[in-house]
Design a protein around this motif. Structure first.
Motif, PDB file in Angstrom:
ATOM      1  N   ILE A 115       0.856  -1.183   0.000  1.00  0.00           N
ATOM      2  CA  ILE A 115       0.000   0.000   0.000  1.00  0.00           C
ATOM      3  C   ILE A 115       0.894   1.236   0.000  1.00  0.00           C
ATOM      4  O   ILE A 115       1.779   1.379   0.844  1.00  0.00           O
ATOM      5  N   LYS A 116       0.659   2.123  -0.962  1.00  0.00           N
ATOM      6  CA  LYS A 116       1.409   3.379  -1.038  1.00  0.00           C
ATOM      7  C   LYS A 116       0.429   4.545  -1.071  1.00  0.00           C
ATOM      8  O   LYS A 116      -0.739   4.385  -1.407  1.00  0.00           O
ATOM      9  N   LEU A 117       0.945   5.703  -0.751  1.00  0.00           N
ATOM     10  CA  LEU A 117       0.170   6.929  -0.784  1.00  0.00           C
ATOM     11  C   LEU A 117       0.447   7.600  -2.120  1.00  0.00           C
ATOM     12  O   LEU A 117       1.590   7.913  -2.434  1.00  0.00           O
ATOM     13  N   PRO A 133       5.925   5.730   0.079  1.00  0.00           N
ATOM     14  CA  PRO A 133       5.829   4.601   1.010  1.00  0.00           C
ATOM     15  C   PRO A 133       5.555   5.097   2.432  1.00  0.00           C
ATOM     16  O   PRO A 133       5.424   6.298   2.675  1.00  0.00           O
ATOM     17  N   VAL A 134       5.480   4.176   3.359  1.00  0.00           N
ATOM     18  CA  VAL A 134       5.257   4.498   4.771  1.00  0.00           C
ATOM     19  C   VAL A 134       6.219   5.605   5.195  1.00  0.00           C
ATOM     20  O   VAL A 134       7.401   5.586   4.843  1.00  0.00           O
ATOM     21  N   GLY A 135       5.704   6.586   5.928  1.00  0.00           N
ATOM     22  CA  GLY A 135       6.562   7.657   6.412  1.00  0.00           C
ATOM     23  C   GLY A 135       5.794   8.925   6.706  1.00  0.00           C
ATOM     24  O   GLY A 135       4.561   8.966   6.663  1.00  0.00           O
ATOM     25  N   PHE A 159       1.754   8.529   7.194  1.00  0.00           N
ATOM     26  CA  PHE A 159       1.111   7.376   6.567  1.00  0.00           C
ATOM     27  C   PHE A 159       1.694   6.093   7.139  1.00  0.00           C
ATOM     28  O   PHE A 159       2.906   5.919   7.157  1.00  0.00           O
ATOM     29  N   ASP A 160       0.825   5.177   7.605  1.00  0.00           N
ATOM     30  CA  ASP A 160       1.288   3.943   8.253  1.00  0.00           C
ATOM     31  C   ASP A 160       1.414   2.741   7.321  1.00  0.00           C
ATOM     32  O   ASP A 160       1.868   1.675   7.735  1.00  0.00           O
ATOM     33  N   GLY A 161       0.988   2.863   6.048  1.00  0.00           N
ATOM     34  CA  GLY A 161       1.152   1.775   5.092  1.00  0.00           C
ATOM     35  C   GLY A 161       0.093   0.692   5.171  1.00  0.00           C
ATOM     36  O   GLY A 161       0.213  -0.342   4.518  1.00  0.00           O
ATOM     37  N   LYS A 173      -6.245   5.868  12.794  1.00  0.00           N
ATOM     38  CA  LYS A 173      -4.954   5.194  12.935  1.00  0.00           C
ATOM     39  C   LYS A 173      -4.064   5.298  11.699  1.00  0.00           C
ATOM     40  O   LYS A 173      -2.853   5.323  11.794  1.00  0.00           O
ATOM     41  N   GLY A 174      -4.680   5.280  10.509  1.00  0.00           N
ATOM     42  CA  GLY A 174      -3.926   5.066   9.290  1.00  0.00           C
ATOM     43  C   GLY A 174      -3.220   6.267   8.698  1.00  0.00           C
ATOM     44  O   GLY A 174      -2.073   6.179   8.305  1.00  0.00           O
TER      45      GLY A 174
END
Length: 181
Positions: A115-117, A133-135, A159-161, A173-174
């Motif tokens: 999962i990416k943003l 990516p997560v970050g 973003f938690d991925g 949470k996400g």
């Protein structure tokens, strides 16, 4: 200018600015449900805003205690929500009336199920730097219209991925979005 538009941008990580939407293939087959995060744009000035556009100018990624410019990111205009075909400029936003939504970010599942943003630019660039990516990131936008100076805003996005099952989980949470300026 005595009479001029003044655009105000906001984003709440809750409906209607943020929402869960099903994505479909070109053949109409449901792929998965995902989340879209949209900028709400209001004209708080005293003249219609015409030729409105929102550009994602720069992206910074958190590295240690600071933020570094994401080299390779391709600055492009964001797409206006619910416009087909996707359009780069909105004809007008009347003062103190309705608002418009501009697609900003959404979660996207890659071929390897990661999962990416994704930054929702008007075209889908071949650059991998529009997929985050997560970050934690800082994203600079520039909003412009005829008869007004460009408006710069900085957004912090964490973003938690994870593509959470419910809106309540995703929005608590996400993904976190905060307007810094």
């Amino acid at each position: 200018f005595i009479f001029h538009p003044k655009l105000s941008l906001s984003l709440k990580v809750s409906p209607p600015d943020s929402t869960k939407i099903a994505l479909f293939s070109m053949l109409g087959v449901k792929l998965y449900e995902t989340y879209f995060f949209r900028l709400k744009i209001k004209n708080i000035g005293n003249r219609a805003a015409t030729g409105v556009e929102v550009l994602v100018d720069k992206v910074f990624e958190k590295k240690g205690k600071g933020f570094e410019l994401v080299n390779g990111f391709l600055p492009l205009n964001l797409a206006w929500s619910n416009k087909n075909p996707r359009i780069e400029t909105l004809p007008r936003i009347l003062p103190n009336k309705l608002y418009a939504h501009c697609d900003f970010l959404h979660l996207e599942r890659s071929e390897n199920n990661e999962i990416k943003l994704k930054i929702d630019t008007i075209i889908d660039p071949t650059s991998p730097f529009n997929y985050l990516p997560v970050g934690t990131y800082r994203i600079q936008t520039i909003t412009s219209s005829n008869h007004m100076a460009p408006e710069y805003n900085l957004w912090e996005v964490t973003f938690d991925g994870i593509l959470w099952e419910t809106e309540e989980e995703e929005f608590s949470k996400g993904l976190a979005i905060k307007k810094l300026s």
